[in-house]
Motif scaffolding. Structure first.
Motif, PDB file in Angstrom:
ATOM      1  N   LEU A 139       2.895  -7.468   0.148  1.00 22.52           N
ATOM      2  CA  LEU A 139       2.623  -7.409   1.561  1.00 22.52           C
ATOM      3  C   LEU A 139       3.776  -7.170   2.183  1.00 22.52           C
ATOM      4  O   LEU A 139       3.563  -6.516   3.442  1.00 22.52           O
ATOM      5  N   ALA A 140       5.081  -7.164   2.035  1.00 30.94           N
ATOM      6  CA  ALA A 140       6.170  -6.537   2.148  1.00 30.94           C
ATOM      7  C   ALA A 140       6.132  -5.159   2.309  1.00 30.94           C
ATOM      8  O   ALA A 140       6.381  -4.278   3.351  1.00 30.94           O
ATOM      9  N   VAL A 141       5.541  -4.596   1.202  1.00 30.52           N
ATOM     10  CA  VAL A 141       5.468  -2.972   1.410  1.00 30.52           C
ATOM     11  C   VAL A 141       4.531  -2.527   2.172  1.00 30.52           C
ATOM     12  O   VAL A 141       4.512  -1.504   3.191  1.00 30.52           O
ATOM     13  N   LEU A 142       3.528  -3.274   2.321  1.00 29.36           N
ATOM     14  CA  LEU A 142       2.260  -3.098   3.545  1.00 29.36           C
ATOM     15  C   LEU A 142       2.841  -3.069   4.878  1.00 29.36           C
ATOM     16  O   LEU A 142       2.503  -2.343   5.592  1.00 29.36           O
ATOM     17  N   ALA A 182       6.322   3.400  -6.014  1.00 27.82           N
ATOM     18  CA  ALA A 182       7.270   2.505  -6.527  1.00 27.82           C
ATOM     19  C   ALA A 182       6.322   1.196  -6.612  1.00 27.82           C
ATOM     20  O   ALA A 182       6.550   0.471  -7.547  1.00 27.82           O
ATOM     21  N   PHE A 183       5.577   0.926  -5.756  1.00 26.55           N
ATOM     22  CA  PHE A 183       4.696  -0.133  -5.774  1.00 26.55           C
ATOM     23  C   PHE A 183       3.649  -0.207  -7.052  1.00 26.55           C
ATOM     24  O   PHE A 183       3.526  -1.229  -7.868  1.00 26.55           O
ATOM     25  N   VAL A 184       3.229   0.893  -7.427  1.00 27.85           N
ATOM     26  CA  VAL A 184       2.309   1.123  -8.520  1.00 27.85           C
ATOM     27  C   VAL A 184       3.183   1.036  -9.950  1.00 27.85           C
ATOM     28  O   VAL A 184       2.680   0.429 -10.603  1.00 27.85           O
ATOM     29  N   PHE A 185       4.444   1.445  -9.756  1.00 27.52           N
ATOM     30  CA  PHE A 185       5.272   1.302 -10.858  1.00 27.52           C
ATOM     31  C   PHE A 185       5.593   0.020 -11.219  1.00 27.52           C
ATOM     32  O   PHE A 185       5.529  -0.510 -12.332  1.00 27.52           O
ATOM     33  N   VAL A 186       5.740  -0.883 -10.107  1.00 31.96           N
ATOM     34  CA  VAL A 186       5.981  -2.319 -10.552  1.00 31.96           C
ATOM     35  C   VAL A 186       4.959  -3.044 -10.822  1.00 31.96           C
ATOM     36  O   VAL A 186       4.789  -3.948 -11.813  1.00 31.96           O
ATOM     37  N   GLN A 187       3.741  -2.790 -10.094  1.00 33.77           N
ATOM     38  CA  GLN A 187       2.496  -3.544 -10.260  1.00 33.77           C
ATOM     39  C   GLN A 187       1.969  -3.216 -11.892  1.00 33.77           C
ATOM     40  O   GLN A 187       1.462  -4.018 -12.595  1.00 33.77           O
ATOM     41  N   ALA A 188       1.898  -1.978 -12.240  1.00 36.86           N
ATOM     42  CA  ALA A 188       1.360  -1.554 -13.598  1.00 36.86           C
ATOM     43  C   ALA A 188       2.106  -1.455 -14.494  1.00 36.86           C
ATOM     44  O   ALA A 188       1.863  -1.595 -15.877  1.00 36.86           O
ATOM     45  N   TRP A 189       3.553  -1.496 -14.366  1.00 33.73           N
ATOM     46  CA  TRP A 189       4.484  -1.167 -15.522  1.00 33.73           C
ATOM     47  C   TRP A 189       5.865  -2.345 -15.636  1.00 33.73           C
ATOM     48  O   TRP A 189       5.701  -3.174 -16.460  1.00 33.73           O
ATOM     49  N   VAL A 331       1.961 -11.397  10.149  1.00 32.96           N
ATOM     50  CA  VAL A 331       2.651 -12.831  10.293  1.00 32.96           C
ATOM     51  C   VAL A 331       1.798 -13.766   9.607  1.00 32.96           C
ATOM     52  O   VAL A 331       2.322 -14.739   8.703  1.00 32.96           O
ATOM     53  N   VAL A 332       0.376 -13.875   9.858  1.00 32.03           N
ATOM     54  CA  VAL A 332      -0.502 -14.908   9.284  1.00 32.03           C
ATOM     55  C   VAL A 332      -0.800 -14.431   7.685  1.00 32.03           C
ATOM     56  O   VAL A 332      -0.781 -15.538   6.939  1.00 32.03           O
ATOM     57  N   GLY A 333      -0.773 -13.358   7.341  1.00 32.91           N
ATOM     58  CA  GLY A 333      -0.775 -12.951   6.087  1.00 32.91           C
ATOM     59  C   GLY A 333       0.485 -13.421   5.204  1.00 32.91           C
ATOM     60  O   GLY A 333       0.375 -14.082   4.119  1.00 32.91           O
ATOM     61  N   ALA A 334       1.665 -13.287   5.707  1.00 36.16           N
ATOM     62  CA  ALA A 334       2.913 -13.965   5.161  1.00 36.16           C
ATOM     63  C   ALA A 334       2.792 -15.312   4.842  1.00 36.16           C
ATOM     64  O   ALA A 334       3.277 -15.873   3.950  1.00 36.16           O
ATOM     65  N   LEU A 335       2.425 -15.967   6.020  1.00 36.20           N
ATOM     66  CA  LEU A 335       2.298 -17.501   5.915  1.00 36.20           C
ATOM     67  C   LEU A 335       1.132 -18.026   4.847  1.00 36.20           C
ATOM     68  O   LEU A 335       1.167 -18.941   3.924  1.00 36.20           O
ATOM     69  N   THR A 336       0.066 -17.166   4.715  1.00 38.10           N
ATOM     70  CA  THR A 336      -1.106 -17.414   3.767  1.00 38.10           C
ATOM     71  C   THR A 336      -0.534 -17.037   2.344  1.00 38.10           C
ATOM     72  O   THR A 336      -0.715 -17.946   1.550  1.00 38.10           O
TER      73      THR A 336
END
Length: 364
Positions: A139-142, A182-189, A331-336
């Motif tokens: 969510l931070a990257v998004l 960077a996100f794909v690298f973290v998520q996949a490896w 903001v709501v997504g961060a709280l959820t």
């Protein structure tokens, strides 16, 4: 025929093989009358269901989070191709088409898909668990990508209006690719375990079934691509009737982009809701957030290069209403996603925000 059917692998039932072919045939079917459009809509629905089935076959073979990544990237690549083709065709609103499509995709996945998954899963399982270690960074990257590409252009001064100057646009495209990579690298490896479904004692027996063979997985991947091509092509064919409907309603032209985005994202939506119903909310979140990230990370660089050959500047900055909805959704997504647990209440909140987005798309 019975012998042929009996030899088909259980993971590839006959209907899942017929649907992609029917979708491609419907693309070449002449005419635009009511009966033909009904047939196109029927083939579109069949292609969507087949795409979900084949994506789940691939996901079962490669495991999470690669399965979610396959579907998210596949859908987004074809979405980019659709945006580029419509922009090259020109027409009213072509300069803002990328902005409208990307913003619609973000609102759909972050509010519509996420809210529906939490609501369906919460009604069935009461409390849903997921990994904060994976969802919060995504969510931070998004949030960073959405702000840099959809909000910042409205405040820069190097070019008039909600646009980037050419150097700024190229830089935004590079930054988008870097962050998504960077996100794909973290998520996949690097931190793959952060995105794996939370294990529980009441897991679905389908999760423990034997994975399909490599040959079946490759066949499913190829059929998935055919289905997605069919979905986008049929959605594009249905675009003119939707444009006529939008004009009759007196709604803004950007509503067409919202409607097409809804059709294109149907495979991911159904796959995510199915995962949530099986108490696998982490898989749903991987699909939703990964789809939003891929939509920005791949679309912005593509249209940045395309803008070099277009006569008009690319409009990326959101209007004030869009900025408010985007900020509120983040903001709501961060709280959820900050607690690791969700109930139907969070799902209802996100669905209300999605309803507001749809309403304002019709009545701005």
């Amino acid at each position: 025929m019975r012998t042929l059917i009996s030899r088909l692998p259980a993971a590839l039932p006959l209907w899942s093989l017929v649907a992609p072919i029917a979708a491609l045939l419907a693309l070449a079917w002449p005419g635009a009358q009511g009966g033909v459009l009904a047939l196109v809509g029927l083939c579109l629905g069949a292609a969507v269901l087949a795409a979900v089935h084949h994506a789940e076959v691939v996901a079962h073979r490669v495991g999470e989070p690669f399965g979610s990544l396959v579907l998210a990237v596949a859908v987004t690549v074809i979405e980019v191709a659709l945006i580029v083709s419509l922009m090259l065709a020109g027409g009213e609103g072509a300069s803002s088409l990328a902005r409208d499509t990307v913003f619609s995709a973000i609102m759909i996945v972050c509010n519509g898909v996420l809210g529906l998954c939490i609501l369906v899963g919460g009604l069935k399982h009461r409390v849903l668990a997921f990994r904060v270690d994976g969802t919060s960074p995504a969510l931070a990257v998004l949030a960073a990508l959405a702000t840099l590409t959809l909000v910042l252009p409205s405040f820069t001064t190097s070019s008039p209006g909600p646009t980037f100057a050419r150097p700024q646009l190229m830089f935004a495209g590079v930054v988008s690719l870097v962050l998504y990579g960077a996100f794909v690298f973290v998520q996949a490896w690097r931190h793959r375990d952060y995105f794996l479904p939370v294990q529980d004692d009441g897991g679905d027996s389908a999760d423990h079934a034997e994975p399909p063979s490599t040959a079946v997985a490759w066949a499913a991947l190829g059929l998935l691509m055919v289905c997605l091509v069919g979905v986008v092509g049929l959605a594009k064919r249905l675009a003119p009737p939707m444009e006529a409907l939008v004009q009759n309603l007196g709604a803004p032209p950007s509503l067409v982009g919202v409607m097409v985005a809804l059709l294109v994202l149907l495979p991911e939506t159904l796959a995510a809701v199915h995962a949530a119903a099986r108490n696998r909310l982490q898989t749903s979140l991987n699909l939703a957030l990964g789809s939003g990230l891929a939509s920005i990370g791949l679309t912005i660089p593509a249209v940045a290069v395309l803008s070099l050959f277009l006569p008009n500047p690319l409009v990326l900055g959101l209007p004030p209403t869009g900025i408010v909805l985007l900020v509120l959704s983040l903001v709501v997504g961060a709280l959820t996603l900050g607690s690791g647990r969700a109930t139907v209440l969070q799902g209802a909140v996100h669905l209300v925000l999605f309803a507001v987005f749809l309403f304002l798309a019709v009545v701005p």
